[in-house]
Enzyme design. Structure first.
Site, PDB file in Angstrom:
ATOM      1  N   ALA A 135      59.509  52.641 -30.465  1.00 57.32           N
ATOM      2  CA  ALA A 135      60.133  53.707 -29.683  1.00 57.32           C
ATOM      3  C   ALA A 135      60.434  54.933 -30.535  1.00 57.32           C
ATOM      4  O   ALA A 135      60.364  56.069 -30.051  1.00 57.32           O
ATOM      5  CB  ALA A 135      61.417  53.205 -29.022  1.00 57.32           C
ATOM      6  N   THR A 136      60.779  54.733 -31.799  1.00 54.12           N
ATOM      7  CA  THR A 136      61.089  55.874 -32.670  1.00 54.12           C
ATOM      8  C   THR A 136      59.884  56.794 -32.797  1.00 54.12           C
ATOM      9  O   THR A 136      60.000  58.014 -32.635  1.00 54.12           O
ATOM     10  CB  THR A 136      61.547  55.387 -34.059  1.00 54.12           C
ATOM     11  OG1 THR A 136      62.837  54.802 -33.943  1.00 54.12           O
ATOM     12  CG2 THR A 136      61.621  56.546 -35.049  1.00 54.12           C
ATOM     13  N   ASN A 191      71.999  53.191 -25.531  1.00 56.00           N
ATOM     14  CA  ASN A 191      71.843  51.947 -26.288  1.00 56.00           C
ATOM     15  C   ASN A 191      73.139  51.389 -26.870  1.00 56.00           C
ATOM     16  O   ASN A 191      73.182  50.229 -27.269  1.00 56.00           O
ATOM     17  CB  ASN A 191      70.845  52.158 -27.431  1.00 56.00           C
ATOM     18  CG  ASN A 191      71.196  53.344 -28.303  1.00 56.00           C
ATOM     19  OD1 ASN A 191      71.264  54.470 -27.825  1.00 56.00           O
ATOM     20  ND2 ASN A 191      71.424  53.114 -29.577  1.00 56.00           N
ATOM     21  N   GLN A 200      65.901  51.036 -23.386  1.00 50.93           N
ATOM     22  CA  GLN A 200      66.923  50.079 -22.964  1.00 50.93           C
ATOM     23  C   GLN A 200      66.899  49.795 -21.461  1.00 50.93           C
ATOM     24  O   GLN A 200      67.625  48.918 -20.995  1.00 50.93           O
ATOM     25  CB  GLN A 200      68.315  50.580 -23.367  1.00 50.93           C
ATOM     26  CG  GLN A 200      68.552  50.634 -24.858  1.00 50.93           C
ATOM     27  CD  GLN A 200      68.583  49.272 -25.533  1.00 50.93           C
ATOM     28  OE1 GLN A 200      68.707  48.237 -24.877  1.00 50.93           O
ATOM     29  NE2 GLN A 200      68.458  49.269 -26.848  1.00 50.93           N
ATOM     30  N   SER A 217      59.536  50.193 -25.517  1.00 55.57           N
ATOM     31  CA  SER A 217      59.429  49.414 -26.745  1.00 55.57           C
ATOM     32  C   SER A 217      59.273  47.946 -26.406  1.00 55.57           C
ATOM     33  O   SER A 217      59.998  47.421 -25.552  1.00 55.57           O
ATOM     34  CB  SER A 217      60.668  49.634 -27.611  1.00 55.57           C
ATOM     35  OG  SER A 217      60.639  48.833 -28.765  1.00 55.57           O
ATOM     36  N   HIS A 262      59.780  45.106 -28.353  1.00 55.81           N
ATOM     37  CA  HIS A 262      60.727  44.109 -28.848  1.00 55.81           C
ATOM     38  C   HIS A 262      62.085  44.153 -28.156  1.00 55.81           C
ATOM     39  O   HIS A 262      62.944  43.310 -28.415  1.00 55.81           O
ATOM     40  CB  HIS A 262      60.884  44.226 -30.373  1.00 55.81           C
ATOM     41  CG  HIS A 262      61.686  45.391 -30.839  1.00 55.81           C
ATOM     42  ND1 HIS A 262      63.003  45.282 -31.206  1.00 55.81           N
ATOM     43  CD2 HIS A 262      61.360  46.697 -31.023  1.00 55.81           C
ATOM     44  CE1 HIS A 262      63.452  46.463 -31.600  1.00 55.81           C
ATOM     45  NE2 HIS A 262      62.478  47.342 -31.495  1.00 55.81           N
ATOM     46  N   THR A 266      43.946  52.411 -36.730  1.00 57.84           N
ATOM     47  CA  THR A 266      43.267  51.303 -36.066  1.00 57.84           C
ATOM     48  C   THR A 266      44.165  50.693 -34.991  1.00 57.84           C
ATOM     49  O   THR A 266      45.314  50.340 -35.256  1.00 57.84           O
ATOM     50  CB  THR A 266      42.882  50.215 -37.093  1.00 57.84           C
ATOM     51  OG1 THR A 266      42.029  50.785 -38.082  1.00 57.84           O
ATOM     52  CG2 THR A 266      42.169  49.059 -36.419  1.00 57.84           C
ATOM     53  N   CYS A 280      70.095  51.420 -35.597  1.00 61.43           N
ATOM     54  CA  CYS A 280      69.367  52.545 -36.186  1.00 61.43           C
ATOM     55  C   CYS A 280      70.289  53.556 -36.853  1.00 61.43           C
ATOM     56  O   CYS A 280      69.827  54.481 -37.503  1.00 61.43           O
ATOM     57  CB  CYS A 280      68.525  53.237 -35.118  1.00 61.43           C
ATOM     58  SG  CYS A 280      67.209  52.185 -34.491  1.00 61.43           S
TER      59      CYS A 280
END
Length: 375
Positions: free
Chosen positions: A69-70, A149, A178, A196, A198, A234, A321
């Site tokens: 996401a960053t 978040n 989120q 995102s 994860h 890649t 973060c």
């Protein structure tokens, strides 16, 4: 172990991991290579994109896969602002965005862009009248997160979009990391949004920027011009396919999982409300059930978090973060709360895998720890 740090990252779903392992072993060619095996890998890779768009009920959108996401937030803001600077240099965001938005805006300010940081009310919501008043003829981009978040506050995406409809030059971006798979949102109301893997039981190292096909961006990573030149490097077929599976599972199970999490949230919220001499809840009443943030009134949160960890209960104090950088939560400060409360926050973030016994165990351990910690 009791794990209450799911807003930082979720446990990987077994089916997602199975798919990742399967495709890693069976389809390992570089999708950009010219041979037939690579072309088959490219075909599957593109199908993964189509599956995500289908799960989100989107048409006329495209996807750029990123490392998370960053990076997706960086691509959204830097890519759009730099590509469209001739149309204006004004961007609107909020004071409680994720660090990957706020720090990117700081960089854009160095490049001559003017950033308006909207205030939020005591419930962590944007004032829509302030949003309207902030728009001018140089505004080209508005970036407002759907769910915060740290405190789980939500913004009304549809109302924001309705305001921006009167300004065809303005593109609406939202950090939806989120909200994906946790709350029902019509993503057709957002021009660009960040997701995102994860955060929804997928693997780390993959996120995405989803955007309308008519939106033009400049890349922030340069190389072999993969992904239509927007994100060189890649492509990881296995990550893409597993991400698509994670999105589908999260969307399909959204309502069932929310009911489970909401029950747990209410249990803990009820306890905290009955002990207002020790705790102040920062998450608004209508916050996303997955996140419950509170402050310790008389104790240091860092000490309590460490003590809970020794009891094998994992929680966080501020966003993962920003926890290494900020001595206090800028989100709590934006709610007009004092420094003491902003420095001593604890964030509990749930998963459908959590249960009532874990809530009761947490409450018992918290009570013992807080009672034994010096102020």
């Amino acid at each position: 172990m009791i794990y209450f740090d799911n807003a930082s990252t979720n446990k990987v779903e077994e089916k997602v991991l199975e798919i990742y392992n399967k495709y890693t072993l069976q389809y390992y060619a570089n999708p950009s290579s010219p041979h037939t095996y690579a072309k088959e890998c490219e075909r599957i890779y593109l199908l993964a994109k189509e599956q995500i768009l289908k799960s989100l009920n989107l048409h006329d959108y495209d996807i750029v896969f990123t490392s998370g996401a960053t990076e997706a937030n960086n691509l959204a803001l830097l890519g759009y602002a730099r590509r469209n600077k001739a149309n204006g240099n004004h961007i609107i965001t909020t004071k409680i965005e994720h660090a990957s938005i706020l720090n990117t805006c700081e960089e854009l300010e160095k490049e001559g862009f003017v950033i308006t940081y909207l205030n939020v009310d005591k419930n962590g919501k944007v004032d829509l009248n302030e949003l309207k008043e902030s728009i001018n003829d140089k505004t080209i981009l508005v970036s407002i997160m759907s769910v915060n978040n740290e405190i789980g506050s939500t913004n009304d995406i549809k109302k924001i979009k309705n305001i921006l409809k009167s300004y065809p030059k303005i593109v609406f971006h939202s950090d939806a990391a989120q909200s994906l798979g946790k709350i029902n949102i019509d993503y057709n109301n957002i021009d660009m949004f960040t997701i995102s893997a994860h955060k929804i039981g997928g693997l780390k190292s993959i996120g995405a920027l989803v955007f309308k096909k008519n939106i033009k961006l400049l890349p922030v990573i340069f190389g072999g011009n993969q992904q239509e030149g927007l994100r060189s490097g890649t492509m990881d077929l296995s990550l893409a396919v597993s991400f698509a599976v994670a999105v589908k599972l999260a969307i399909n199970d959204l309502n069932t999982h929310y009911k489970q999490v909401d029950k747990l949230n209410k249990m803990l919220r009820n306890y905290l409300n009955n002990h207002k001499d020790e705790y102040e809840i920062n998450s608004p009443d209508d916050a996303l059930a997955y996140i419950l943030n509170f402050s310790l009134k008389n104790k240091k949160a860092s000490v309590v978090v460490e003590a809970l960890a020794r009891e094998d209960i994992m929680v966080s104090s501020v966003s993962a973060c920003s926890s290494k950088k900020e001595p206090f939560s800028y989100v709590i400060k934006a709610l007009n709360k004092d420094d003491s409360l902003a420095k001593n926050t604890i964030r509990i973030s749930f998963s459908y895998l959590n249960n009532e016994d874990e809530i009761n165990e947490f409450i018992n351990k918290l009570e013992t720890i807080v009672g034994g910690v010096k102020g």
